[in-house]
Write an enzyme that holds these catalytic residues in place. Sequence first.
Site, PDB file in Angstrom:
ATOM      1  N   ASN A 168       0.853  -1.201   0.000  1.00  0.00           N
ATOM      2  CA  ASN A 168       0.000   0.000   0.000  1.00  0.00           C
ATOM      3  C   ASN A 168       0.879   1.239   0.000  1.00  0.00           C
ATOM      4  O   ASN A 168       2.104   1.139   0.022  1.00  0.00           O
ATOM      5  CB  ASN A 168      -0.973  -0.029   1.191  1.00  0.00           C
ATOM      6  CG  ASN A 168      -0.243   0.008   2.516  1.00  0.00           C
ATOM      7  OD1 ASN A 168       0.392   0.995   2.859  1.00  0.00           O
ATOM      8  ND2 ASN A 168      -0.305  -1.100   3.267  1.00  0.00           N
ATOM      9  N   ASP A 218      -4.731  -9.517  13.236  1.00  0.00           N
ATOM     10  CA  ASP A 218      -4.958  -8.098  13.539  1.00  0.00           C
ATOM     11  C   ASP A 218      -4.175  -7.745  14.806  1.00  0.00           C
ATOM     12  O   ASP A 218      -4.546  -8.134  15.915  1.00  0.00           O
ATOM     13  CB  ASP A 218      -6.457  -7.823  13.708  1.00  0.00           C
ATOM     14  CG  ASP A 218      -6.747  -6.329  13.736  1.00  0.00           C
ATOM     15  OD1 ASP A 218      -5.963  -5.580  14.373  1.00  0.00           O
ATOM     16  OD2 ASP A 218      -7.735  -5.901  13.119  1.00  0.00           O
TER      17      ASP A 218
END
Length: 401
Positions: free
Chosen positions: A205, A301
């Site tokens: 990203n 996560d």
Amino acid sequence: MLIALGVTGGIGAYKAVEVARGLQKRGHEVVAVMTPSATRFVGAITFEAITKRRVITDQFEPGANADIEHIALASTIDLLVIAPATANLIGKLANGIADDFLSTLYLATRAPVLIAPAMNTQMFAHEAVRRNLETLEARGVRFVDPGEGYLACGWIGKGRLAEPDDIVAAAEAILRPAGPLRDRRVLVTAGPTYEDFDPVRYIGNRSSGRMGFAIAAEAARRGAEVTLVAGPTTIETPAVNEVVRVRGATEMHRAVLARADRMHVVVMAAAVADYAPAERASRKLHKDDDTMTLVLKKTPDILADLGKRRAASSEGPLLVGFAAETEDVVAHATAKRARKHADLMVANDVSRSDAGFEVEDNAVTIVGPSGVESLPLQSKARVASAILDRVEQLLVRGVRL
Ligand code: PMT
């Protein structure tokens, strides 16, 4: 802050280049002031290239006295660091002799002065030098003592210029004494994660690491012991206690969880991939078909795992998450804060081109226990400062969730 770095003619002059770099890494502007003999050991051009400023080498250089910045230096610097300082320069400073730019600057400035002496062992021990050092010390000048070891002159003993890191740390201690985060351990994640699916390709990203690096630098500036866990980035890392380089989300998860228990604060500014390729091919995939299907699986996560541990035991570090959103920014951030058990959630509207990913500035909304607070567009350094102000308030109040 603006620091004048005085360099005198000693063999340790080459180490002053590292001092200049170290000070810059801590976010300071450096202007180098070299005595004529210093230029015989290291070229002024080296300091010019590093500091991106004209190096002052001669008080009477044509044009130098028409340059306002140059003349104003004595009143604009926040600190004068002299490294290495020879016995000759120390003698001049102690006795008020001002026959070059550096010794004149010493007399003219009211900024604090830090001196790193370097000379032959016998010279350092000489009564004349000792007295000069005592005179300067009595005037409030600070010192970084020389190290012991082999000297360039062949002697063994005390006299070698202190290590650049120690000189930079001493400068920092003068400029930023005992910050509010002193004795606190802060872990900051920054940058993207790269999720490989063959030996040459990955899913990544646009995170540059700027936001996380700014927070790590600001926390260090406030006296914290800082660990930075960074994904692949190209910008220069700030000077912090520990930098851990990782590539993928799983690796970042491992690095953060291994350290989180001893932290007082964890700031998750990294843009961690939510999904990674289920498999990584051992050989480069070839374009045999018109389409290609990649099967992705959820990554661990990190923030949610830290939050779960804290929610279960009410122990663990204060948690700050970031929420990168393109619509309903505050609503999504509020929901993420509750879901991941974070103390603060910093919402980024990443649909804006002037804030968020890659750029130097950011405009965030901080969602915390006392409500929602929107901050204007400003540099990431200022955003970092605002976030850490909120963190400090929570630490003082002992507020959680
Ligand atoms: O690096 P820059 O170019 O300066 O850009 C800054 C930034 C936009 C990357 C940064 O400010 C930012 O918003 N970072 C968080 C991006 C993100 O991953 O947001 P998210 O909404 O997907 O995740 C929410 C939180 O959970 C984040 O704190 C994230 O670090 C964390 N997370 C997410 C996924 C995952 N598997 N583990 C996590 O811990």
